[in-house]
Design a protein around this motif. Structure first.
Motif, mmCIF file in Angstrom:
data_model
loop_
_atom_site.group_PDB
_atom_site.id
_atom_site.type_symbol
_atom_site.label_atom_id
_atom_site.label_comp_id
_atom_site.label_asym_id
_atom_site.label_seq_id
_atom_site.Cartn_x
_atom_site.Cartn_y
_atom_site.Cartn_z
ATOM 1 N N LYS A 26 49.048 40.831 58.865
ATOM 2 C CA LYS A 26 48.469 42.366 58.865
ATOM 3 C C LYS A 26 47.052 42.193 58.702
ATOM 4 N N TYR A 27 46.440 41.475 57.964
ATOM 5 C CA TYR A 27 45.074 41.328 57.684
ATOM 6 C C TYR A 27 44.900 39.963 57.883
ATOM 7 N N PRO A 28 44.590 39.643 59.076
ATOM 8 C CA PRO A 28 43.994 38.057 59.114
ATOM 9 C C PRO A 28 42.704 37.507 58.693
ATOM 10 N N ASP A 29 41.982 38.516 58.246
ATOM 11 C CA ASP A 29 40.876 37.953 57.501
ATOM 12 C C ASP A 29 40.707 38.027 56.143
ATOM 13 N N TRP A 30 41.926 38.367 55.450
ATOM 14 C CA TRP A 30 41.819 38.363 54.020
ATOM 15 C C TRP A 30 42.000 36.899 53.440
ATOM 16 N N GLU A 31 41.242 36.656 52.241
ATOM 17 C CA GLU A 31 41.600 35.495 51.520
ATOM 18 C C GLU A 31 42.698 35.544 50.657
ATOM 19 N N ILE A 32 43.463 34.484 50.640
ATOM 20 C CA ILE A 32 44.901 34.492 49.958
ATOM 21 C C ILE A 32 44.831 33.524 48.814
ATOM 22 N N LEU A 33 44.951 33.710 47.608
ATOM 23 C CA LEU A 33 45.182 32.584 46.479
ATOM 24 C C LEU A 33 46.335 32.643 46.126
ATOM 25 N N GLU A 34 46.816 31.596 45.527
ATOM 26 C CA GLU A 34 48.308 31.678 45.131
ATOM 27 C C GLU A 34 48.578 30.801 43.496
ATOM 28 N N ALA A 35 49.142 31.313 42.727
ATOM 29 C CA ALA A 35 49.501 31.045 41.347
ATOM 30 C C ALA A 35 50.913 30.781 41.191
ATOM 31 N N SER A 36 51.226 29.669 40.486
ATOM 32 C CA SER A 36 52.765 29.713 40.110
ATOM 33 C C SER A 36 53.494 29.996 38.932
ATOM 34 N N SER A 37 52.325 30.748 37.954
ATOM 35 C CA SER A 37 52.589 31.233 36.688
ATOM 36 C C SER A 37 51.653 32.031 36.289
ATOM 37 N N ALA A 38 51.971 33.037 35.436
ATOM 38 C CA ALA A 38 50.922 33.786 34.826
ATOM 39 C C ALA A 38 49.643 32.958 34.390
ATOM 40 N N ASP A 39 49.907 31.996 33.843
ATOM 41 C CA ASP A 39 48.606 31.384 33.015
ATOM 42 C C ASP A 39 48.096 30.838 34.048
ATOM 43 N N ASP A 40 48.584 30.225 35.348
ATOM 44 C CA ASP A 40 47.596 29.613 36.471
ATOM 45 C C ASP A 40 46.853 30.646 36.849
ATOM 46 N N ALA A 41 47.515 31.928 36.971
ATOM 47 C CA ALA A 41 46.667 33.142 37.482
ATOM 48 C C ALA A 41 45.617 33.586 36.699
ATOM 49 N N LYS A 42 45.872 33.307 35.381
ATOM 50 C CA LYS A 42 44.555 33.794 34.565
ATOM 51 C C LYS A 42 43.646 32.786 34.507
ATOM 52 N N SER A 43 43.731 31.549 34.985
ATOM 53 C CA SER A 43 42.600 30.484 35.230
ATOM 54 C C SER A 43 42.163 30.713 36.493
ATOM 55 N N LEU A 44 42.714 31.109 37.375
ATOM 56 C CA LEU A 44 42.401 31.431 38.611
ATOM 57 C C LEU A 44 41.176 32.720 38.661
ATOM 58 N N LEU A 45 41.559 33.699 37.769
ATOM 59 C CA LEU A 45 40.743 34.974 37.591
ATOM 60 C C LEU A 45 39.580 34.728 37.149
ATOM 61 N N THR A 46 39.197 33.489 36.459
ATOM 62 C CA THR A 46 38.013 33.121 35.659
ATOM 63 C C THR A 46 37.032 32.807 36.976
ATOM 64 N N ASP A 47 37.279 32.452 37.836
ATOM 65 C CA ASP A 47 36.562 32.185 38.939
ATOM 66 C C ASP A 47 36.412 33.090 40.248
ATOM 67 N N HIS A 48 37.626 34.058 40.115
ATOM 68 C CA HIS A 48 37.589 34.951 41.176
ATOM 69 C C HIS A 48 37.985 36.529 40.645
ATOM 70 N N GLN A 49 36.945 37.274 40.413
ATOM 71 C CA GLN A 49 37.040 38.389 39.557
ATOM 72 C C GLN A 49 37.365 39.493 40.476
ATOM 73 N N ASP A 50 36.962 39.409 41.880
ATOM 74 C CA ASP A 50 37.188 40.368 42.934
ATOM 75 C C ASP A 50 38.432 40.471 43.747
ATOM 76 N N ILE A 51 39.605 40.457 42.980
ATOM 77 C CA ILE A 51 41.018 40.659 43.694
ATOM 78 C C ILE A 51 41.109 41.871 43.951
ATOM 79 N N ASP A 52 41.577 42.232 45.328
ATOM 80 C CA ASP A 52 41.935 43.682 45.542
ATOM 81 C C ASP A 52 43.527 43.692 45.597
ATOM 82 N N PHE A 53 44.255 42.704 45.797
ATOM 83 C CA PHE A 53 45.906 43.139 45.806
ATOM 84 C C PHE A 53 46.422 41.728 45.046
ATOM 85 N N PHE A 54 47.234 42.337 44.089
ATOM 86 C CA PHE A 54 48.012 41.445 43.349
ATOM 87 C C PHE A 54 49.667 41.295 43.694
ATOM 88 N N THR A 55 50.529 40.311 44.051
ATOM 89 C CA THR A 55 51.804 40.573 44.020
ATOM 90 C C THR A 55 52.283 39.574 42.818
#
Lengths: 119, 200
Positions: A26-55
């Motif tokens: 749908k949106y080929p230019d989006w950057e997609i980040l992945e995490a396999s747990s809530a803790d991994d997601a929290k770690s990722l968020l320290t470097d990426h504050q500007d997330i537009d969409f979470f699943t």
């Protein structure tokens, strides 16, 4: 305009792959980040504050569920779209999701279900 | 000897029939194909007898096991495919999400995901219809001989195991699979009593 970012949090590689492809189709230019747990997601968020969409998967390994993480996220990302993905939408989950102010998608994940929350 | 009366058997068949209808719809969505279900057949058999089930004895299989515990007692639900069919199922599920030559890498994960969704749908419906609270564990994947699966699961040789077999078939394809439950006999008897009470 800066590139949009989505973070897919799910312990299933297959589900992450599917959601990644659905978003990129749908949106080929989006950057997609992945995490396999809530803790991994929290770690990722320290470097990426500007997330537009979470699943977020509801059931993941670790102490935090998808709803726990969603509650946390909605405090810091008030205007960001957060979608909870669960195989078993019980009333308790539905009610808490509504209180937090997030949408939910019942598994199995299909393109239609995800896209309806992207638009 | 352990046995179920006709009304007990009927109440359980109805429960599994309804639960599986919903699960089949979910699986159809996952693989984008129609799933045909047979009427559930309840068999009260021992592990020894289960080893000789037609079409499964001495076969290579892939299963996803969902253990559960709660008002219903403690048991296991299985989604089972012949090994030869499992990759076909994964291909159908993964469509173009991954290249076809990469599908086997995702076999365990994809089947676990299918198992998780299908078996949870059945168990949550079972909980809803019986008013039992049921907690499920993380699904476990197994690939190997059907007999090893049974030996690994329950070495009991008495008559206290109930297997509920439900065959399903993918329309237009030679793919057949099974869903079965292993439950203690007293638990299944209690479940049927609860269902009969609700039907009155």
């Amino acid at each position: 305009m800066s590139q949009k970012k989505a973070l897919i949090v799910d312990d299933s590689t297959v589900t992450r792959l599917m959601i990644r492809k659905i978003i990129l189709d749908k949106y080929p230019d989006w950057e997609i980040l992945e995490a396999s747990s809530a803790d991994d997601a929290k770690s990722l968020l320290t470097d990426h504050q500007d997330i537009d969409f979470f699943t977020l998967d509801q059931n993941m390994p670790g102490a935090l569920s998808g709803l726990d993480l969603a509650e946390d996220l909605k405090k810091n990302y008030k205007n960001t779209k957060v979608v909870l993905i669960t195989a078993n939408i019980q009333d308790a989950i539905k009610n808490r999701a509504k209180l937090i102010g997030i949408d939910f998608v019942e598994k199995p994940v299909t393109a239609e279900k995800i896209i309806s929350h992207l638009d | 000897m352990n046995f179920l009366t006709e009304i007990e058997r009927d109440s359980l068949c109805e429960l599994f029939n309804i639960s599986l209808g919903g699960a089949a719809k979910l699986m159809s969505e996952m693989i984008s194909d129609e799933i045909l279900l047979t009427v559930p057949s309840l068999k009260l058999i021992t592990t020894e007898e289960a080893k000789n089930i037609e079409y499964l004895a001495d076969q290579d299989v892939c299963t996803i096991e969902q253990k559960f515990i709660g008002g219903i007692g403690e048991g296991s639900a299985f989604l089972l495919f012949h090994k030869s069919a499992s990759l076909e199922i994964v291909k159908m599920m993964m469509k173009d999400y991954v290249a076809l030559n990469e599908v086997s890498q995702f076999e365990k994960d994809a089947l676990s995901e299918i198992g998780n969704i299908i078996l949870n749908a059945i168990l949550s419906n079972l909980a809803k219809m019986s008013d039992y609270k049921i907690e499920t564990h993380i699904p476990e994947f197994f690939a190997g001989k059907y007999e090893e699966l049974l030996l690994r699961r329950s070495p009991k040789k008495d008559n206290s195991i109930l297997l509920v077999f439900i065959d399903y078939k993918l329309s237009g394809k030679d793919i057949k699979g099974y869903i079965f439950f292993i439950l203690n006999f007293d638990s299944i008897k209690n479940l049927s009593r609860v269902l009969i009470e609700k039907l009155k």
